[in-house]
Enzyme design. Sequence first.
Site, PDB file in Angstrom:
ATOM      1  N   GLU A  73       0.831  -1.199   0.000  1.00 52.57           N
ATOM      2  CA  GLU A  73       0.000   0.000   0.000  1.00 52.57           C
ATOM      3  C   GLU A  73       0.864   1.246   0.000  1.00 52.57           C
ATOM      4  O   GLU A  73       2.028   1.210   0.387  1.00 52.57           O
ATOM      5  CB  GLU A  73      -0.948   0.021   1.199  1.00 52.57           C
ATOM      6  CG  GLU A  73      -0.258   0.134   2.539  1.00 52.57           C
ATOM      7  CD  GLU A  73      -1.208   0.081   3.734  1.00 52.57           C
ATOM      8  OE1 GLU A  73      -2.403  -0.178   3.556  1.00 52.57           O
ATOM      9  OE2 GLU A  73      -0.723   0.311   4.854  1.00 52.57           O
ATOM     10  N   LYS A  85      -5.450   9.232   8.337  1.00 57.34           N
ATOM     11  CA  LYS A  85      -4.408   8.616   7.515  1.00 57.34           C
ATOM     12  C   LYS A  85      -5.114   7.733   6.501  1.00 57.34           C
ATOM     13  O   LYS A  85      -5.991   6.952   6.859  1.00 57.34           O
ATOM     14  CB  LYS A  85      -3.485   7.760   8.386  1.00 57.34           C
ATOM     15  CG  LYS A  85      -2.434   6.994   7.593  1.00 57.34           C
ATOM     16  CD  LYS A  85      -1.610   6.138   8.541  1.00 57.34           C
ATOM     17  CE  LYS A  85      -0.491   5.420   7.830  1.00 57.34           C
ATOM     18  NZ  LYS A  85       0.371   4.729   8.807  1.00 57.34           N
TER      19      LYS A  85
END
Length: 157
Positions: A73, A85
């Site tokens: 990711e 986030k």
Amino acid sequence: MGSQELKHITKELEVNAPASEAWELYRKLGLLKLIDLKLTNIFQSTEVLKGDGGVGTVVKLTFVPAGNSSYTEKFTVMDDQRRVKETKGLEGDCLAIGCSVQILEFEIIEKSQNSSIIKSTISYAVKEEFQAKDPKPSIQIVEAIVQSSKKFLERNN
């Protein structure tokens, strides 16, 4: 690729720790350190492929059993004001079984001076040819990370 509607899976977990402490764990690379220490039954390893924990950082999580599968990711949002986030999946997990998009968002919500809520949302879209199979991201893994961070934060508070 045609526009696909994003589906969302959202979970909230209350934590007896200040939002500032929870955010400190979630921002940058704090979660990776926690995963390496506490979730060895799920993750064989975590690796920072690029970056220092800010936007643009790319991380790879390798699952147990060794080499069985992994998830990569990229950190796309790091908002200290909103304590949000966001990461975008690059390969693995849902993307390997028919999803075209996988986005994970953690939001730390202040509840009181000494408690907060960790809200995790996985947003994903399924490629048309895989709709019938209805692939979904691994919410259990995200829940394990959040539960582990709750224990960690409450023990250190």
